[in-house]
Write a protein that holds these residues in place. Structure first.
Motif, PDB file in Angstrom:
ATOM      1  N   ILE A 146       0.828  -1.213   0.000  1.00 15.17           N
ATOM      2  CA  ILE A 146       0.000   0.000   0.000  1.00 15.17           C
ATOM      3  C   ILE A 146       0.854   1.251   0.000  1.00 15.17           C
ATOM      4  CG2 ILE A 146      -1.612   1.336   1.420  1.00 15.17           C
ATOM      5  CD1 ILE A 146      -3.059  -1.291   2.014  1.00 15.17           C
ATOM      6  N   LYS A 147       1.924   1.266   0.770  1.00 14.20           N
ATOM      7  CA  LYS A 147       2.802   2.433   0.731  1.00 14.20           C
ATOM      8  C   LYS A 147       3.472   2.566  -0.638  1.00 14.20           C
ATOM      9  CE  LYS A 147       7.077   4.413   2.397  1.00 14.20           C
ATOM     10  NZ  LYS A 147       7.698   4.345   1.057  1.00 14.20           N
ATOM     11  N   ASN A 148       3.909   1.455  -1.203  1.00 13.52           N
ATOM     12  CA  ASN A 148       4.614   1.471  -2.479  1.00 13.52           C
ATOM     13  C   ASN A 148       3.734   2.024  -3.601  1.00 13.52           C
ATOM     14  OD1 ASN A 148       6.666   1.029  -4.351  1.00 13.52           O
ATOM     15  ND2 ASN A 148       6.317  -1.179  -4.484  1.00 13.52           N
ATOM     16  N   MET A 149       2.443   1.699  -3.570  1.00  9.27           N
ATOM     17  CA  MET A 149       1.556   2.144  -4.641  1.00  9.27           C
ATOM     18  C   MET A 149       0.925   3.501  -4.356  1.00  9.27           C
ATOM     19  SD  MET A 149      -1.543  -0.553  -3.926  1.00  9.27           S
ATOM     20  CE  MET A 149      -2.589  -0.097  -5.299  1.00  9.27           C
ATOM     21  N   SER A 150       1.042   3.990  -3.141  1.00  7.10           N
ATOM     22  CA  SER A 150       0.477   5.301  -2.825  1.00  7.10           C
ATOM     23  C   SER A 150       1.551   6.370  -2.891  1.00  7.10           C
ATOM     24  CB  SER A 150      -0.201   5.280  -1.455  1.00  7.10           C
ATOM     25  OG  SER A 150       0.712   4.897  -0.432  1.00  7.10           O
ATOM     26  N   ILE A 151       2.392   6.429  -1.884  1.00  6.90           N
ATOM     27  CA  ILE A 151       3.477   7.405  -1.885  1.00  6.90           C
ATOM     28  C   ILE A 151       4.455   7.136  -3.024  1.00  6.90           C
ATOM     29  CG2 ILE A 151       5.475   8.224  -0.569  1.00  6.90           C
ATOM     30  CD1 ILE A 151       3.833   7.913   1.948  1.00  6.90           C
ATOM     31  N   GLY A 152       4.685   5.871  -3.349  1.00  7.73           N
ATOM     32  CA  GLY A 152       5.663   5.528  -4.373  1.00  7.73           C
ATOM     33  C   GLY A 152       5.282   5.965  -5.775  1.00  7.73           C
ATOM     34  N   ILE A 153       3.996   5.912  -6.099  1.00  7.87           N
ATOM     35  CA  ILE A 153       3.540   6.294  -7.437  1.00  7.87           C
ATOM     36  C   ILE A 153       3.170   7.774  -7.497  1.00  7.87           C
ATOM     37  CG2 ILE A 153       1.655   5.878  -9.118  1.00  7.87           C
ATOM     38  CD1 ILE A 153       1.873   2.927  -8.499  1.00  7.87           C
ATOM     39  N   ALA A 154       3.009   8.396  -6.336  1.00  8.93           N
ATOM     40  CA  ALA A 154       2.699   9.827  -6.293  1.00  8.93           C
ATOM     41  C   ALA A 154       3.901  10.653  -6.736  1.00  8.93           C
ATOM     42  CB  ALA A 154       2.284  10.226  -4.882  1.00  8.93           C
ATOM     43  N   SER A 155       3.620  11.748  -7.432  1.00 12.84           N
ATOM     44  CA  SER A 155       4.667  12.718  -7.766  1.00 12.84           C
ATOM     45  C   SER A 155       5.132  13.412  -6.495  1.00 12.84           C
ATOM     46  CB  SER A 155       4.108  13.749  -8.742  1.00 12.84           C
ATOM     47  OG  SER A 155       3.092  14.525  -8.096  1.00 12.84           O
ATOM     48  N   SER A 156       6.106  14.274  -6.610  1.00  8.39           N
ATOM     49  CA  SER A 156       6.568  15.016  -5.428  1.00  8.39           C
ATOM     50  C   SER A 156       5.423  15.791  -4.790  1.00  8.39           C
ATOM     51  CB  SER A 156       7.704  15.973  -5.809  1.00  8.39           C
ATOM     52  OG  SER A 156       8.838  15.260  -6.261  1.00  8.39           O
ATOM     53  N   ASN A 157       4.635  16.471  -5.627  1.00  8.29           N
ATOM     54  CA  ASN A 157       3.468  17.183  -5.094  1.00  8.29           C
ATOM     55  C   ASN A 157       2.464  16.222  -4.485  1.00  8.29           C
ATOM     56  OD1 ASN A 157       4.316  19.802  -5.749  1.00  8.29           O
ATOM     57  ND2 ASN A 157       3.496  19.651  -7.825  1.00  8.29           N
TER      58      ASN A 157
END
Length: 313
Positions: free
Chosen positions: A171-182
């Motif tokens: 879940i972290k990998n696909m949330s924060i990981g796929i999110a851009s810097s913004n």
């Protein structure tokens, strides 16, 4: 021969019962190999029965310069090349050695990833938004623009601790990981800012991670699967340039079509381990209220904390 166990929400240890949940639905399967090897990584992918087709993104952490616990290219090479995958990442929001595309690609090269596959920093050319359905904090998830170029996503995670989330898994990998810097700042601030991490309540941050992950899962539909390697079990994330050395031994490779079940299975196996070093990782998870991420993801309909554990070795 396959051995099966069932784990239930609210219980730290796998149970012997094979009863279905009260809603009558079949429990999601979480497959497991204790032996961590390149061959078993391919076998567990094949066990899922969902073929990665078209333009395949393999989302993993390329690892902060100075760190050393990230998934090694030699381990993942055969799987990535089997699916003709592109390793995908987005730039960080905390500075460091991966905060811009040039330095991020250098880190990926230094860590050996560019030698095994193409590496795409997905927000190098901008960002795009995915809608969040049913969220308490987010109405949108801001991801790297190039994410839309892919037909299928393999979320290939290194399961370990995390300084803010308690643990880092699918879940972290696909949330924060796929999110851009913004997008990362939007998640960290629980939906209040794209320029600051803010100072949200811990549960609001955890819930925002789950909501961003749901946006990715909804976008992909059935064109996504989840594999986690539970090795080098430091209490710190691969985003840490100087992570604490692991205090417990490796657990294995796990995979599922349900990210909630997968993350829950990893945490259950940490708790049920006979390795006394587990106390450090358990403390990290619980002191950050990390299991709440899964509670919220389950409430959002992302998956189930009840699962069937299928041991393949």
């Amino acid at each position: 021969m396959l051995a099966a166990l069932v784990a239930t929400s609210g219980c730290a240890q796998a149970q012997n019962s094979k009863e279905s949940p009260s809603n009558g639905k079949e429990l999601p399967k979480v497959y497991m190999y204790k032996e961590i090897s390149s061959d078993n990584l391919i076998k567990i992918y094949e066990a899922l029965g969902r073929e990665a087709k078209g333009r395949v993104a393999v989302k993993l952490s390329t690892g902060e310069p100075g760190g050393h616990n990230f998934l090694q290219p030699a381990l993942i090479k055969n799987l990535v090349q089997k699916v003709n995958g592109t390793i995908v990442e987005c730039n960080t929001a905390y500075g460091g050695g991966r905060a811009n595309t040039k330095s991020h690609l250098k880190a990926a090269a230094d860590h050996g990833f560019t030698a095994i596959a193409k590496v795409d920093i997905m927000d190098a050319e901008g960002e795009t938004e995915l809608p969040v359905t049913g969220g308490k904090h987010l109405t949108r998830d801001i991801v790297g623009k190039d994410f839309l170029n892919y037909d299928f996503v393999i979320v290939l995670s290194h399961f370990k601790g995390h300084a803010m989330g308690g643990f880092g898994g699918a879940i972290k990998n696909m949330s924060i990981g796929i999110a851009s810097s913004n997008g990362k700042r939007l998640i960290h601030s629980a939906g209040t800012s794209t320029t600051s991490w803010g100072n949200p309540k811990q549960d609001d941050f955890l819930e925002s991670m789950a909501e961003a992950a749901k946006a990715v899962a909804d976008h992909c539909g059935k064109n996504i699967l989840y594999i986690s390697v539970a090795n080098n079990l430091s209490v710190d994330c691969d985003c840490d340039a100087s992570p604490e050395d692991p205090k417990m031994g490796d657990i294995g490779i796990l995979a599922s079509l349900d990210p909630v079940a997968l993350d829950r299975a990893c945490t259950d196996l940490v708790r049920s381990s006979e390795d006394h070093g587990k106390i450090h990782l358990i403390e990290r998870i619980d002191s950050r209220h990390g299991m709440h991420t899964l509670d919220h993801a389950e409430a959002l309909g992302m998956g189930s904390q009840q699962y069937e554990l299928v041991k393949l070795d």
